[in-house]
Design a protein around this motif. Structure first.
Motif, PDB file in Angstrom:
ATOM      1  N   UNK A  75       0.829  -1.215   0.000  1.00 35.78           N
ATOM      2  CA  UNK A  75       0.000   0.000   0.000  1.00 35.78           C
ATOM      3  C   UNK A  75       0.860   1.261   0.000  1.00 35.78           C
ATOM      4  N   UNK A  76       2.036   1.188   0.631  1.00 29.36           N
ATOM      5  CA  UNK A  76       2.921   2.356   0.633  1.00 29.36           C
ATOM      6  C   UNK A  76       3.632   2.518  -0.710  1.00 29.36           C
ATOM      7  N   UNK A  77       3.943   1.390  -1.362  1.00 24.67           N
ATOM      8  CA  UNK A  77       4.653   1.455  -2.646  1.00 24.67           C
ATOM      9  C   UNK A  77       3.716   1.771  -3.812  1.00 24.67           C
ATOM     10  N   UNK A  78       2.563   1.064  -3.860  1.00 24.05           N
ATOM     11  CA  UNK A  78       1.646   1.204  -4.987  1.00 24.05           C
ATOM     12  C   UNK A  78       0.454   2.089  -4.687  1.00 24.05           C
ATOM     13  N   UNK A  79       0.204   2.337  -3.400  1.00 24.48           N
ATOM     14  CA  UNK A  79      -0.966   3.109  -2.999  1.00 24.48           C
ATOM     15  C   UNK A  79      -2.121   2.198  -2.610  1.00 24.48           C
ATOM     16  N   UNK A  80      -3.015   2.714  -1.769  1.00 25.37           N
ATOM     17  CA  UNK A  80      -4.159   1.934  -1.300  1.00 25.37           C
ATOM     18  C   UNK A  80      -5.123   1.588  -2.424  1.00 25.37           C
ATOM     19  N   UNK A  81      -5.257   2.484  -3.392  1.00 23.51           N
ATOM     20  CA  UNK A  81      -6.190   2.267  -4.503  1.00 23.51           C
ATOM     21  C   UNK A  81      -5.840   1.008  -5.277  1.00 23.51           C
ATOM     22  N   UNK A  82      -4.612   0.910  -5.746  1.00 22.85           N
ATOM     23  CA  UNK A  82      -4.201  -0.249  -6.521  1.00 22.85           C
ATOM     24  C   UNK A  82      -4.174  -1.506  -5.660  1.00 22.85           C
ATOM     25  N   UNK A  83      -3.815  -1.372  -4.393  1.00 25.40           N
ATOM     26  CA  UNK A  83      -3.800  -2.517  -3.495  1.00 25.40           C
ATOM     27  C   UNK A  83      -5.196  -3.104  -3.335  1.00 25.40           C
ATOM     28  N   UNK A  84      -6.206  -2.236  -3.166  1.00 23.41           N
ATOM     29  CA  UNK A  84      -7.591  -2.708  -3.062  1.00 23.41           C
ATOM     30  C   UNK A  84      -8.039  -3.398  -4.353  1.00 23.41           C
ATOM     31  N   UNK A  85      -7.693  -2.806  -5.488  1.00 26.19           N
ATOM     32  CA  UNK A  85      -8.075  -3.399  -6.775  1.00 26.19           C
ATOM     33  C   UNK A  85      -7.428  -4.774  -6.969  1.00 26.19           C
ATOM     34  N   UNK A  86      -6.175  -4.905  -6.581  1.00 25.15           N
ATOM     35  CA  UNK A  86      -5.495  -6.204  -6.685  1.00 25.15           C
ATOM     36  C   UNK A  86      -6.140  -7.236  -5.770  1.00 25.15           C
ATOM     37  N   UNK A  87      -6.545  -6.816  -4.588  1.00 25.78           N
ATOM     38  CA  UNK A  87      -7.178  -7.730  -3.642  1.00 25.78           C
ATOM     39  C   UNK A  87      -8.509  -8.235  -4.187  1.00 25.78           C
ATOM     40  N   UNK A  88      -9.348  -7.328  -4.663  1.00 29.25           N
ATOM     41  CA  UNK A  88     -10.640  -7.726  -5.221  1.00 29.25           C
ATOM     42  C   UNK A  88     -10.458  -8.625  -6.444  1.00 29.25           C
ATOM     43  N   UNK A  89      -9.531  -8.250  -7.313  1.00 28.52           N
ATOM     44  CA  UNK A  89      -9.305  -9.040  -8.529  1.00 28.52           C
ATOM     45  C   UNK A  89      -8.800 -10.438  -8.241  1.00 28.52           C
ATOM     46  N   UNK A  90      -7.923 -10.590  -7.251  1.00 28.08           N
ATOM     47  CA  UNK A  90      -7.393 -11.913  -6.926  1.00 28.08           C
ATOM     48  C   UNK A  90      -8.474 -12.832  -6.371  1.00 28.08           C
ATOM     49  N   UNK A  91      -9.460 -12.249  -5.674  1.00 25.55           N
ATOM     50  CA  UNK A  91     -10.549 -13.063  -5.150  1.00 25.55           C
ATOM     51  C   UNK A  91     -11.444 -13.577  -6.271  1.00 25.55           C
ATOM     52  N   UNK A  92     -11.701 -12.730  -7.278  1.00 30.42           N
ATOM     53  CA  UNK A  92     -12.481 -13.177  -8.437  1.00 30.42           C
ATOM     54  C   UNK A  92     -11.762 -14.317  -9.149  1.00 30.42           C
ATOM     55  N   UNK A  93     -10.471 -14.156  -9.370  1.00 31.72           N
ATOM     56  CA  UNK A  93      -9.681 -15.174 -10.061  1.00 31.72           C
ATOM     57  C   UNK A  93      -9.630 -16.480  -9.270  1.00 31.72           C
ATOM     58  N   UNK A  94      -9.544 -16.390  -7.953  1.00 34.12           N
ATOM     59  CA  UNK A  94      -9.467 -17.605  -7.145  1.00 34.12           C
ATOM     60  C   UNK A  94     -10.741 -18.434  -7.254  1.00 34.12           C
ATOM     61  N   UNK A  95     -11.890 -17.769  -7.420  1.00 35.30           N
ATOM     62  CA  UNK A  95     -13.139 -18.509  -7.603  1.00 35.30           C
ATOM     63  C   UNK A  95     -13.116 -19.374  -8.847  1.00 35.30           C
ATOM     64  N   UNK A  96     -12.560 -18.832  -9.928  1.00 39.50           N
ATOM     65  CA  UNK A  96     -12.432 -19.596 -11.177  1.00 39.50           C
ATOM     66  C   UNK A  96     -11.469 -20.763 -10.988  1.00 39.50           C
ATOM     67  N   UNK A  97     -10.353 -20.530 -10.315  1.00 44.14           N
ATOM     68  CA  UNK A  97      -9.366 -21.588 -10.088  1.00 44.14           C
ATOM     69  C   UNK A  97      -9.939 -22.708  -9.222  1.00 44.14           C
ATOM     70  N   UNK A  98     -10.721 -22.343  -8.205  1.00 42.78           N
ATOM     71  CA  UNK A  98     -11.358 -23.356  -7.351  1.00 42.78           C
ATOM     72  C   UNK A  98     -12.304 -24.224  -8.174  1.00 42.78           C
ATOM     73  N   UNK A  99     -13.059 -23.604  -9.075  1.00 43.95           N
ATOM     74  CA  UNK A  99     -14.027 -24.341  -9.885  1.00 43.95           C
ATOM     75  C   UNK A  99     -13.363 -25.401 -10.764  1.00 43.95           C
TER      76      UNK A  99
END
Length: 416
Positions: A75-99
């Motif tokens: 969050x300090x290097x990339x900022x909170x905005x990009x960190x939040x977007x990466x977190x949300x995106x990784x959760x979407x991707x993990x759902x596909x991988x689990x399936x």
């Protein structure tokens, strides 16, 4: 105007930030608590025993722990905005991988990845909340976590319904359910893209502040309090349905309903008790609430099926623990809240790894021993009861350490 104040001065932008926090916790609640109804099905499909389930949850907690250790830096290097977007995106991707996980190894890896997203999201939302909730910190922290509880109420029942929903001549199952539920993480990405996040300049004393924090005994007491509280909270979400199905022979909808009732108590406790924490004090709140939760769990076990409602009532006490500790960190370490939250939650993550492992190990150990003495069914029930006694005891330990911290801070005239 300072960077943080500039981001909060615009009402529209502040609304976007609130949506990121509130909707973020909403989807976080879904991702965390759909596993209760899914675990028995996962256990059946992969032919796992309770010890293996406990080990799986502990292993996945390592993903959460890993995310906690680097999200503050990210969050300090990339900022909170990009960190939040990466977190949300990784959760979407993990759902596909689990399936598409056809073997236990690939499933474990996909689940591990989901926990990395969960860990990133929890730290990012906690840091964002600490930065934007300047006034009524206790109430606002509890309110934001109210949305976590709100989705947690619906998560077990919705997960059960989705797993049995028809899909292409069969049922959706737990794999399809994970895809659908984790895809909801796309929603908070919209206000994240629209909002201007608060940014703080890092100063040259940051490393010195970290060393000072690590050497602070109060900080370590806060870590212990949060660890015991979170172990109890998360273990109920992971093990209650399994306990009710196997110890009381409840069917899945009934057991999932009790878990939803737990989260109903959990959620509205955060809504109602949040302002109370500001009035009676953060630390004293932790003493009373955690004691109430622990006693409810232990009495429920002693009472048997007739006292099962106390498992749900325990949610009233355990609900304010996490957000109240976050409020303590935000108030006590206002200038270094990101560092304080990252360190505290990372240490708590280590404890949760051990906690998940211990619940499974205690359950399996007691079951094995008492199966050799009694019947297999009796041994399993005793094992499940022993595991749940540990869950309730963690809440009581949280209360005891909170009381010690309260007395110490009171002597120092430093109560929050």
């Amino acid at each position: 105007m300072e960077p943080v104040q500039a981001a909060l001065s615009n009402k529209k932008n502040y609304l976007y930030l609130l949506l990121v926090v509130f909707v973020g916790f909403l989807v976080f609640g879904f991702s965390e608590n759909i596993k209760g109804p899914a675990i028995p099905k996962i256990q059946q499909d992969f032919k796992l025993d309770e010890f293996q389930i406990g080990t799986l949850l502990s292993f996945n907690s390592l993903g959460y722990l890993l995310a906690c250790s680097f999200t503050g830096i990210l969050s300090r290097k990339l900022g909170l905005k990009l960190t939040c977007l990466l977190a949300f995106g990784s959760m979407v991707l993990s759902g596909v991988l689990i399936a598409y996980s056809s073997h236990f190894l690939s499933f474990s890896a996909s689940y591990f990845f989901m926990y990395i997203g969960n860990g990133m999201l929890e730290i990012a939302l906690a840091i964002l909340g600490a930065k934007i909730f300047i006034k009524n910190t206790g109430m606002m922290m509890n309110l934001s976590h109210f949305f976590y509880g709100l989705s947690s109420i619906a998560a077990p029942i919705l997960a059960s319904v989705l797993m049995g929903a028809p899909w292409q001549g069969d049922v959706l199952g737990w794999r399809g359910m994970y895809v659908f539920m984790l895809a909801l993480s796309l929603l908070p990405m919209i206000p994240s893209l629209l909002a201007r996040f608060p940014v703080e300049e890092t100063d040259s004393h940051e490393q010195a502040s970290l060393r000072t924090f690590v050497r602070d005994p109060i900080a370590w007491l806060i870590v212990v309090i949060l660890s015991f509280g979170v172990i109890s909270e998360l273990s109920i979400g992971s093990w209650l349905v399994n306990f009710l199905e196997k110890a009381y022979q409840w069917d899945l909808p009934k057991a999932s309903g009790m878990l939803s009732l737990f989260f109903l108590c959990f959620t509205f406790a955060r809504l109602v008790l949040g302002s109370l924490t500001d009035k009676i004090g953060f630390i004293l709140s932790l003493v009373w609430f955690s004691a109430f939760s622990g006693l409810c769990s232990l009495v429920a076990i002693a009472a048997g099926p007739s006292g099962a409602f106390l498992f749900a009532l325990a949610g009233v006490g355990i609900a304010p623990i996490y957000p109240t500790v976050m409020a303590v960190l935000a108030k006590r370490y206002r200038k270094n809240s990101d560092m304080a939250i990252t360190f505290t939650v990372t240490m708590m993550g280590i404890a949760s790894v051990v906690g998940n492992f211990l619940v499974g190990a205690i359950t399996d150990g007691f079951r094995t021993y008492f199966t050799s003495v009694y019947s297999g069914e009796t041994g399993l029930v005793i094992g499940l009861q022993a595991g749940y006694v540990f869950i309730g005891s963690c809440a009581l330990f949280c209360s005891i350490v909170s009381f010690y911290l309260y007395r110490r801070l009171k002597r120092q005239d430093d109560l929050l």
